[in-house]
Design a protein around this motif. Sequence first.
Motif, PDB file in Angstrom:
ATOM      1  N   PRO A 238       0.788  -1.241   0.000  1.00 26.75           N
ATOM      2  CA  PRO A 238       0.000   0.000   0.000  1.00 26.75           C
ATOM      3  C   PRO A 238       0.818   1.289   0.000  1.00 26.75           C
ATOM      4  O   PRO A 238       0.276   2.354  -0.295  1.00 26.75           O
ATOM      5  CB  PRO A 238      -0.831  -0.117   1.283  1.00 26.75           C
ATOM      6  N   ILE A 239       2.117   1.229   0.299  1.00 27.02           N
ATOM      7  CA  ILE A 239       2.919   2.454   0.221  1.00 27.02           C
ATOM      8  C   ILE A 239       3.297   2.780  -1.223  1.00 27.02           C
ATOM      9  O   ILE A 239       3.653   3.921  -1.527  1.00 27.02           O
ATOM     10  CB  ILE A 239       4.199   2.378   1.082  1.00 27.02           C
ATOM     11  N   LEU A 240       3.201   1.789  -2.122  1.00 29.22           N
ATOM     12  CA  LEU A 240       3.679   1.987  -3.494  1.00 29.22           C
ATOM     13  C   LEU A 240       2.906   3.070  -4.252  1.00 29.22           C
ATOM     14  O   LEU A 240       3.520   3.852  -4.982  1.00 29.22           O
ATOM     15  CB  LEU A 240       3.654   0.665  -4.267  1.00 29.22           C
ATOM     16  N   PRO A 241       1.555   3.148  -4.141  1.00 26.75           N
ATOM     17  CA  PRO A 241       0.872   4.255  -4.816  1.00 26.75           C
ATOM     18  C   PRO A 241       1.332   5.628  -4.334  1.00 26.75           C
ATOM     19  O   PRO A 241       1.344   6.593  -5.110  1.00 26.75           O
ATOM     20  CB  PRO A 241      -0.610   4.020  -4.465  1.00 26.75           C
ATOM     21  N   PHE A 242       1.741   5.721  -3.070  1.00 24.13           N
ATOM     22  CA  PHE A 242       2.221   6.998  -2.540  1.00 24.13           C
ATOM     23  C   PHE A 242       3.614   7.312  -3.095  1.00 24.13           C
ATOM     24  O   PHE A 242       3.914   8.466  -3.410  1.00 24.13           O
ATOM     25  CB  PHE A 242       2.236   6.958  -1.015  1.00 24.13           C
ATOM     26  N   VAL A 243       4.465   6.282  -3.207  1.00 22.79           N
ATOM     27  CA  VAL A 243       5.776   6.471  -3.837  1.00 22.79           C
ATOM     28  C   VAL A 243       5.584   6.853  -5.300  1.00 22.79           C
ATOM     29  O   VAL A 243       6.258   7.747  -5.819  1.00 22.79           O
ATOM     30  CB  VAL A 243       6.621   5.181  -3.722  1.00 22.79           C
ATOM     31  N   LEU A 244       4.638   6.178  -5.977  1.00 26.75           N
ATOM     32  CA  LEU A 244       4.349   6.481  -7.376  1.00 26.75           C
ATOM     33  C   LEU A 244       3.808   7.901  -7.526  1.00 26.75           C
ATOM     34  O   LEU A 244       4.181   8.625  -8.464  1.00 26.75           O
ATOM     35  CB  LEU A 244       3.342   5.473  -7.923  1.00 26.75           C
ATOM     36  N   LEU A 245       2.944   8.321  -6.594  1.00 25.11           N
ATOM     37  CA  LEU A 245       2.405   9.684  -6.620  1.00 25.11           C
ATOM     38  C   LEU A 245       3.524  10.705  -6.473  1.00 25.11           C
ATOM     39  O   LEU A 245       3.566  11.711  -7.202  1.00 25.11           O
ATOM     40  CB  LEU A 245       1.374   9.859  -5.508  1.00 25.11           C
ATOM     41  N   LEU A 246       4.447  10.460  -5.551  1.00 27.73           N
ATOM     42  CA  LEU A 246       5.590  11.370  -5.392  1.00 27.73           C
ATOM     43  C   LEU A 246       6.442  11.386  -6.657  1.00 27.73           C
ATOM     44  O   LEU A 246       6.951  12.437  -7.070  1.00 27.73           O
ATOM     45  CB  LEU A 246       6.433  10.932  -4.192  1.00 27.73           C
ATOM     46  N   GLY A 247       6.599  10.212  -7.298  1.00 27.03           N
ATOM     47  CA  GLY A 247       7.343  10.148  -8.543  1.00 27.03           C
ATOM     48  C   GLY A 247       6.672  10.932  -9.649  1.00 27.03           C
ATOM     49  O   GLY A 247       7.333  11.625 -10.434  1.00 27.03           O
ATOM     50  N   VAL A 248       5.342  10.836  -9.720  1.00 26.08           N
ATOM     51  CA  VAL A 248       4.574  11.589 -10.720  1.00 26.08           C
ATOM     52  C   VAL A 248       4.727  13.089 -10.488  1.00 26.08           C
ATOM     53  O   VAL A 248       4.925  13.867 -11.432  1.00 26.08           O
ATOM     54  CB  VAL A 248       3.089  11.184 -10.665  1.00 26.08           C
ATOM     55  N   ILE A 249       4.637  13.507  -9.221  1.00 29.48           N
ATOM     56  CA  ILE A 249       4.801  14.929  -8.888  1.00 29.48           C
ATOM     57  C   ILE A 249       6.198  15.403  -9.285  1.00 29.48           C
ATOM     58  O   ILE A 249       6.370  16.459  -9.887  1.00 29.48           O
ATOM     59  CB  ILE A 249       4.559  15.159  -7.387  1.00 29.48           C
ATOM     60  N   GLY A 250       7.209  14.584  -8.951  1.00 30.11           N
ATOM     61  CA  GLY A 250       8.580  14.949  -9.297  1.00 30.11           C
ATOM     62  C   GLY A 250       8.785  15.059 -10.790  1.00 30.11           C
ATOM     63  O   GLY A 250       9.444  15.994 -11.274  1.00 30.11           O
ATOM     64  N   CYS A 251       8.206  14.126 -11.553  1.00 36.53           N
ATOM     65  CA  CYS A 251       8.329  14.150 -13.013  1.00 36.53           C
ATOM     66  C   CYS A 251       7.610  15.366 -13.600  1.00 36.53           C
ATOM     67  O   CYS A 251       8.174  16.088 -14.441  1.00 36.53           O
ATOM     68  CB  CYS A 251       7.762  12.851 -13.584  1.00 36.53           C
ATOM     69  N   ALA A 252       6.363  15.585 -13.173  1.00 36.36           N
ATOM     70  CA  ALA A 252       5.572  16.700 -13.702  1.00 36.36           C
ATOM     71  C   ALA A 252       6.224  18.044 -13.392  1.00 36.36           C
ATOM     72  O   ALA A 252       6.294  18.933 -14.252  1.00 36.36           O
ATOM     73  CB  ALA A 252       4.170  16.647 -13.120  1.00 36.36           C
ATOM     74  N   ARG A 253       6.728  18.186 -12.157  1.00 41.41           N
ATOM     75  CA  ARG A 253       7.371  19.456 -11.791  1.00 41.41           C
ATOM     76  C   ARG A 253       8.678  19.660 -12.544  1.00 41.41           C
ATOM     77  O   ARG A 253       9.025  20.783 -12.900  1.00 41.41           O
ATOM     78  CB  ARG A 253       7.618  19.474 -10.274  1.00 41.41           C
ATOM     79  N   SER A 254       9.408  18.567 -12.773  1.00 39.24           N
ATOM     80  CA  SER A 254      10.657  18.662 -13.522  1.00 39.24           C
ATOM     81  C   SER A 254      10.374  19.089 -14.959  1.00 39.24           C
ATOM     82  O   SER A 254      11.090  19.946 -15.513  1.00 39.24           O
ATOM     83  CB  SER A 254      11.390  17.323 -13.501  1.00 39.24           C
ATOM     84  N   VAL A 255       9.349  18.491 -15.572  1.00 39.33           N
ATOM     85  CA  VAL A 255       8.970  18.855 -16.938  1.00 39.33           C
ATOM     86  C   VAL A 255       8.593  20.323 -17.010  1.00 39.33           C
ATOM     87  O   VAL A 255       9.032  21.059 -17.897  1.00 39.33           O
ATOM     88  CB  VAL A 255       7.809  17.966 -17.446  1.00 39.33           C
ATOM     89  N   SER A 256       7.780  20.777 -16.049  1.00 36.06           N
ATOM     90  CA  SER A 256       7.352  22.183 -16.031  1.00 36.06           C
ATOM     91  C   SER A 256       8.544  23.116 -15.832  1.00 36.06           C
ATOM     92  O   SER A 256       8.630  24.181 -16.459  1.00 36.06           O
ATOM     93  CB  SER A 256       6.324  22.413 -14.916  1.00 36.06           C
ATOM     94  N   TRP A 257       9.449  22.718 -14.971  1.00 35.09           N
ATOM     95  CA  TRP A 257      10.614  23.554 -14.676  1.00 35.09           C
ATOM     96  C   TRP A 257      11.504  23.701 -15.911  1.00 35.09           C
ATOM     97  O   TRP A 257      11.944  24.795 -16.245  1.00 35.09           O
ATOM     98  CB  TRP A 257      11.407  22.954 -13.516  1.00 35.09           C
TER      99      TRP A 257
END
Length: 259
Positions: A238-257
């Motif tokens: 159950p922690i994996l969706p939260f790790v995946l969510l953090l990964g998605v946030i990191g990817c999206a913010r990196s792309v925007s940056w």
Amino acid sequence: TFVESIIFLVTKDEFVVALIPCIAAFAASAFLFYLVVREFTKLAWVPIASVLLFIASPSLLVISNWGMETGLVIALLLWSLLSYRREKWEQLALALGLAIWARPDTIVLALAIGLDYLFNRKVSASKPGVKAILLLIVSVLLYAGFNYILSGTVLPNTFYAKLAYYKSGGAGFWFQLWTLVAGEGKIIVFVFAAIGIAWTLSEKRRGNLSIILYPIGMILLYRWKLPFLYQDGRYLIPILPFVLLLGVIGCARSVSWFA
């Protein structure tokens, strides 16, 4: 167990009885993950891409046919996070209450959300009412009473059985955890999750702290009480969706940056 007993009235095929709620819970988890990602990112393509990644993740896809409670737990955790993000306090209390009934270690998310609220209360437009707080308290008390009537303890007797059986584990806990979180091609998600943690900590927004505290809290709890990731790490999946969510946030913010 309650859901399966209802299905059993319709069919006596135990595989069907186990798989129907399991597949339904996985589908609900994927949809709720999509909604949660929409709350945390602004790029239009990210939620769809995130759901595809969620479904394609081997450690998550496998829970759809286990016949276990893992998918239901993930769905309820994501519903709790979504309700908190939207400040739907009564929905949050209901989701957390059901999650604790599904598996008592989900109380870690309740604690993470509580700490997040205390840290971010100034950015919240509302605060939880008495009804929501009572609903959560009553849910927990009913769960404790239900177990006490059955086995004389406030937690399921299987909890104590697993602690006794796996108490000698722990020597390879951190390596097993690394394999679960970052092994088998998941290192890219893990790197972006580290970037996502930096982004979320840099902004004081409701829910940002809870998606970091929940995985950390679960890892510390299991290292303390059940340091053995048997059955493909079933209890820490159950922690994996939260790790995946953090990964998605990191990817999206990196792309925007970079854009």
